[in-house]
Design an enzyme around this catalytic site. Structure first.
Site, PDB file in Angstrom:
ATOM      1  N   TYR C 143      38.220  34.412  37.312  1.00 35.71           N
ATOM      2  CA  TYR C 143      38.716  35.502  36.463  1.00 35.71           C
ATOM      3  C   TYR C 143      38.504  35.097  35.001  1.00 35.71           C
ATOM      4  O   TYR C 143      39.234  34.252  34.475  1.00 35.71           O
ATOM      5  CB  TYR C 143      40.196  35.734  36.785  1.00 35.71           C
ATOM      6  CG  TYR C 143      40.888  36.844  36.016  1.00 35.71           C
ATOM      7  CD1 TYR C 143      40.229  37.679  35.128  1.00 35.71           C
ATOM      8  CD2 TYR C 143      42.250  37.080  36.218  1.00 35.71           C
ATOM      9  CE1 TYR C 143      40.892  38.681  34.448  1.00 35.71           C
ATOM     10  CE2 TYR C 143      42.925  38.086  35.541  1.00 35.71           C
ATOM     11  CZ  TYR C 143      42.233  38.872  34.658  1.00 35.71           C
ATOM     12  OH  TYR C 143      42.900  39.861  33.968  1.00 35.71           O
ATOM     13  N   LYS C 173      35.513  38.179  38.089  1.00 37.95           N
ATOM     14  CA  LYS C 173      36.143  39.317  37.419  1.00 37.95           C
ATOM     15  C   LYS C 173      35.894  39.077  35.942  1.00 37.95           C
ATOM     16  O   LYS C 173      36.482  38.189  35.335  1.00 37.95           O
ATOM     17  CB  LYS C 173      37.641  39.356  37.718  1.00 37.95           C
ATOM     18  CG  LYS C 173      38.398  40.418  36.918  1.00 37.95           C
ATOM     19  CD  LYS C 173      39.861  40.431  37.330  1.00 37.95           C
ATOM     20  CE  LYS C 173      40.717  41.513  36.696  1.00 37.95           C
ATOM     21  NZ  LYS C 173      40.353  42.030  35.390  1.00 37.95           N
TER      22      LYS C 173
END
Lengths: 277, 277, 277, 277
Positions: C143, C173
């Protein structure tokens, strides 16, 4: 009644967290560590689970075990044990605060949350208030370290609010280079402890009126720093400057220094791949 | 021979640039301004066309006119006039440096270029070297103000290079809060002038060994700052702290203060819509 | 074998964490929330305990309860549940990763620690590797959200290392505005999922080849975003732009929108005084 | 009446400033440079004295000589010559603006001052208004490049004010990665030119509706970029992505590329020790 720590003076060592070579807590070392600080560094206050101790990178459970161990060995030997209970999570911070009280710590401190941040000065104070309220009998210190949290409110702007909202508010661990902000706090809030936290410019902070200091270097330069403070106190500026510069330029041979190594087993850091900068 | 300014001590006022209400230079005011600084503030050194004087926002021609006027009136009255010649353009900086020498300034100073920036410490020193070489007879001071330039090299890392490469190198106007860097420079380069430039924490810098200071507040708080310095010198720390805090909290009523207003016509700022922060 | 999420496509709602007015978890709402996302927004993937869900501000225990509840209700109804397990503490992250696997999540994701930070790209990858290894059967997504973590390594520089070191590595992400970095990842690592995370410029990311997106707005603008994606796919750029701009300018009436309010009880945020910016 | 540049479309090369090995302007090269751009790169618009051209690091006199030379050779051959006139000094900017008009430029552009900065959005617009008013017949473009100026006002917030206050306002050179801001401008101010200035993510900007682009890479990748734009226009996204990525990963062999080198003498940069990052 926020009286355990009457007036925090002098040096506070921000303790490293001893680890085994397997990255587990090395709790048995702590007793020796306490004795070393007292006997070899003349340091009688500790700040546990802070940035130096990598508290923010440890689990709640690990932090509790550490707090207990430090308190157990420092109790009656040292003047005070301040436990850092700041977390990203309010629940965790409250949990740690209550635990610190239950295990006999003398004071608690907390940073601002730094991932999702307070949206205003008031929001920050409300957050700290909830943390402090979980250990109402312990003096509470706000831990200001904007270089790591990104929360840059001037402490001077927060002091009045903290004084009003947090009954156990007792002072600030002020880890920033802005001495104007620091001076304004010291001068206008004389009854609070303003502990300076940028070891490299402690001399400047002394001139501004600092009574105490918290930092990692006092683990191994405690005695020398006391010499600097004494030189400053009696007006021997040149000597004070020389000692301050010595700390800043000197290669530190292992983070507990040569003498410490003779006494203590090597202190491993847990997350060697993380660094606070 | 870099000897005009033997050893810069005490306070240097970073002068404002007087403007008319039409945003033109208000040169006739300068004579009074010089007298005011000497008589009312006891300030005998000026730093012309710096950040306070909005030098970077003026044209080369305007800066030359100002330098001439300040030198003309301060000559023989003041101890030194340092002209800031830093620009984004090397050609302009060299032009201004040569002009400063020709009109009788005592020293020059320059910031790093801040739009297109030096790609390394060496690049910065080479740049400054070319500027200094355009006025080889004048002492040269590097103007370190990372909050505005974004050029954040520690001065301590530049000192040796500047000493080696720039024959007229004489010191630094150090406008940063990092007192560790400042201390290292003072301690290791005793023969250079390290002029402190963050007025709000001068007291901290004095403890680190600052001999002189340059700033905007000395235009109207010169005398009071000298009192602080005297208090510090004779060990009256509380008074020194009180005076430092006074500057920091007090609302300054107009940038030349009440007394100045009685003497001088109001000093307009040129680009009221620009601000250095 | 990292196969539960074959290829993540389309929109992933970064879920809010429902709270009661007393700031406790409001778990019973989650079933309705899942149905709402499927039926009203056509969203069939969720990202739980991320920034939108304030996961970093919750305790480990709260995060586990939430993960269980989301999995329980989304299982068999949704295509995938990705649980964010990133923390400041490696131990906690590993604990959460193992828990996610045990409770049936389809994938995990983790941010870099952001208080004490990785000292190098390799250090970051080693950290993520340990987290991923705690749930070896679940696809792992890094992330990347530098605006909040301050960890700014280009993802493109990390991709090869993550591919090599982390057997379950499956994608990123990517919550940053740098589309050059994003493009380089997409083009050179075609077998990985690059989920775009800055909702406000998804259209730009689509042009660069984004297959999927994770964000908070898809909670209430899922259907409309799918319209934008369809318009873009069939070459109706003007309509796509209009829809993108609509999201960006429109005042969002309550974070689940008007329709959501009719279905769901109001979703309280836990720490209303904290904000991610 | 701001009509010379009706509607700026396509690519604008931000020209390098040719230098001799002695760091002097190499004006004779400019004629060949113009022909090269037209014939080899199919580029028919130039942006002179911008960041690529190191305009901010040149003296006013140098900038005037360059503007004249570029206009002289591009007139009647190219579609437009936009001269960047931004400076730290308002007087200099106005001087350069008037000069651009007098020598036949088609448009002017200016950055915000970046050392002493505008204190508000209104202050910035007033500043730009004065610059534009010095060349009222030329279309004016605001040059937004927050990574270098540190002036971060969203352009969308400025558009209405510039439209209202600056009669010759015609558009923006938008050199920032924030495509939400860019999209809002394009959508809500359709009659203005929004020229995108981050070459590395032009593809994303095209999806958001960019009609034109200004950048340094178009000096040597103009033709290839037109291919990317054509691919995008006819819906061949994969090819467009491939070309965009090619620019971003490819080592650029000398800033005018191999072909250019055969035609032009090597272009020296003036201040090789400065860099825009």
């Amino acid at each position: 009644m926020a009286s355990a720590v009457r007036r925090l003076k002098g040096l506070v060592a921000a303790t490293f967290t001893p680890m085994t070579t397997m990255s587990d807590l090395n709790l048995p070392v702590i007793q020796q560590y306490v004795d070393y600080l007292i006997e070899k560094q003349n340091v009688r206050n500790i700040f546990v689970n802070g940035t130096t101790g990598e508290g923010m990178s440890l689990s709640v459970q690990e932090r509790k075990m550490l707090a207990e161990e430090w308190v157990k060995h420092a109790k009656n030997k040292m003047d005070s044990v301040m436990v850092h209970v700041g977390c990203l999570s309010l629940e965790d911070s409250k949990d740690l605060a209550a635990h610190a009280a239950s295990c006999g710590a003398d004071a608690i401190s907390a940073v601002s949350p730094s991932f999702i941040k307070p949206s205003s000065q008031d929001a920050l104070v409300m957050y700290l208030k909830e943390v402090a309220a979980a250990a109402p009998s312990l003096p509470f210190y706000y831990y200001h370290i904007p270089s790591l949290t990104g929360v840059r409110y001037q402490v001077f702007d927060l002091m009045g609010k903290m004084q009003k909202e947090i009954p156990s508010f007792r002072g600030v661990k002020f880890s920033d280079v802005n001495l104007m902000d620091f001076s304004l706090c010291i001068h206008n809030y004389k009854e609070f402890d303003l502990l300076y936290g940028v070891d490299e410019q402690l001399l400047g902070a002394l001139a501004c009126g600092a009574h105490g200091a918290v930092g990692s270097t006092y683990n191994y330069l405690g005695k020398t720093t006391y010499k600097m403070m004494a030189a400053f106190e009696k007006g021997d500026l040149l000597k004070a400057q020389e000692l301050q510069v010595l700390f800043n330029s000197g290669p530190v041979q292992g983070f507990l220094g040569t003498k410490a190594k003779m006494i203590l087993p090597p202190l491993k850091k847990k997350h060697l791949h993380l660094c606070a900068s």
